[in-house]
Design a protein around this motif. Structure first.
Motif: not given
Length: 161
Positions: A119-120, A2, A122-125
């Motif tokens: 990963e991070w 993160e 595409p799945n974040s805002e």
């Protein structure tokens, strides 16, 4: 993995640049220019070194190993009052960044990149912003071949909405 989300003011830097690509990476040449001349820099903010990339507007999907970009080896200054001869000025624009910690050798970096961009992100805002990407080599940076080395990876972001 993160990231910390950080908003920065513009940073004044100086150093050297080269046009390169991933297939025929010429980055070592600018570090060979910068490192012996660091003692000439009189108004550095810290001993941290910046490895910065400026892409030519391609989207992440369009970027290939042969896509040319400009790579910089830089040091941050308090101001531009004194710039040693031959150094280039580069102001890192203000904005929001996702800051990740990469631990491991340069050969391990593709795995970190996959986590960040595959990963991070595409799945974040967030989405990538059109500003320079950079890494900061600070106190925990032990050299690109040391498995215990750490560097900060700064990814320019903006909200998807």
């Amino acid at each position: 993995m993160e990231p910390k989300i950080i908003t920065i003011s513009a940073k004044k830097t100086i150093g050297f640049s080269i046009k390169t690509n991933m297939v025929n990476d010429q980055t070592v040449k600018i570090w060979q220019q910068l490192m012996p001349r660091l003692k000439e820099v009189k108004n550095a903010v810290s001993a941290d070194l910046f490895s910065l990339q400026v892409y030519n507007g391609e989207t992440f999907e369009e970027f290939t190993p042969t896509t040319e970009f400009t790579k910089y080896a830089l040091v941050e200054l308090k101001n531009y009052d004194f710039i040693p001869e031959g150094f280039e000025k580069f102001e890192i624009p203000a904005g929001q960044y996702a800051v990740f910690i990469h631990k491991g050798t340069s050969a391990d970096f593709p795995k970190t990149s996959q986590i960040i961009y595959g990963e991070w992100l595409p799945n974040s805002e967030y989405k990538i912003d059109n500003r320079p990407h950079f890494a900061v080599m600070g106190d925990k940076y032990l050299g690109h071949e040391n498995p215990e080395t750490e560097e900060e990876v700064w990814v320019p972001i903006q909200n998807k909405v």
